[in-house]
Design an enzyme around this catalytic site. Sequence first.
Site, PDB file in Angstrom:
ATOM      1  N   CYS A  79      65.139 123.185  46.434  1.00 59.94           N
ATOM      2  CA  CYS A  79      65.396 121.772  46.860  1.00 59.94           C
ATOM      3  C   CYS A  79      66.237 121.130  45.552  1.00 59.94           C
ATOM      4  O   CYS A  79      65.527 120.876  44.533  1.00 59.94           O
ATOM      5  CB  CYS A  79      64.237 121.009  47.248  1.00 59.94           C
ATOM      6  SG  CYS A  79      64.421 119.068  47.146  1.00 59.94           S
ATOM      7  N   CYS A  82      64.806 117.820  44.491  1.00 66.89           N
ATOM      8  CA  CYS A  82      63.450 117.818  43.877  1.00 66.89           C
ATOM      9  C   CYS A  82      63.513 117.870  42.416  1.00 66.89           C
ATOM     10  O   CYS A  82      62.936 117.505  41.520  1.00 66.89           O
ATOM     11  CB  CYS A  82      62.780 118.811  44.371  1.00 66.89           C
ATOM     12  SG  CYS A  82      62.110 118.820  46.094  1.00 66.89           S
TER      13      CYS A  82
END
Length: 324
Positions: A79, A82
Amino acid sequence: MQPRNMSMSGVVDLAAVKAAGEAKVKAEQARAETARQGGGGAVPPSALVIDVDEAGFENEVLQRSAEVPVVIDFWAEWCEPCKQLGPLLERLALEYKGRFVLAKVDVDANQMLMQQFGIQGIPAVFAVVAGQALPLFQGAAPEAQIRQTLDQLIQVGEERFGLTGIVVDQDAAEGADQAPAEAPAGPYDALLEAAVLALDADDFAGAVQAYKNVLSDDPANTEAKLGLAQAELLSRVKEMDAQRVREDAAANPADVTAQLAAADLDLVGGHVEDAFGRLVETVRRNFGDDRDTARVRLLELFEVIGPDDPRVGAARTALARVLF
């Protein structure tokens, strides 16, 4: 330095804290038991950021939340947002000096926790206060808004549950502050840092220009490409009326402009697959310049999420099907 992206989906809802009186009593009992057993002393700064799995969730999060608010960062290695949000939260955990603890949960390795919290997309950030779970926000966000959310969370912990945080070992903290200096800055670090500061100040035009300045000399600079895509996205959605945009998109499924705006909102809200699916369908419905406009916007949103995200791979395959 890390570029930010996306925006807050909300801040702490004080009314969402249920059974506050009962929880406060339990928290006080837990703190008393910890003190009786000789715990509750000063902790090193390293204890403010912890990795948590399903096996340790009870002790590391639920029980700890009787002493200090625990912020949970649900993330995954693939991700890209993230990777922007995580370091920021870690830095703030150290800066707040025990007012909250950051627990990091890898969703790929802890699917059950992801399901229990009802998480639809990541990054997703929750908090647990005296055993009470609170949703904070989804998607990465400007630092100023994250600070506001954390301040509200700490206020909830103090006023509703009597949580005053944990004591940090100042000697250890000072030792960490005196760590060896980082390696010398690279040739574009100053420009990239200026872009990040502009993003934090909601100066999206300034951030866009700073990233473009890097790319003019180094077109392959990955951080600048990602940051530029994020800054342009935030600039587009900044003044949008979300309700009106969604109503227009629903009423005009073939209108490219309406669908582009709705896709931007989808992505900023963390609904990545919805954004990609909307634009793939827009490409399918249209021809000529309109089709190419939708295709280019989809490629720009791929840059925001990052090429390694499996949702990007799936959307690329879907795009290829409608194009060829």
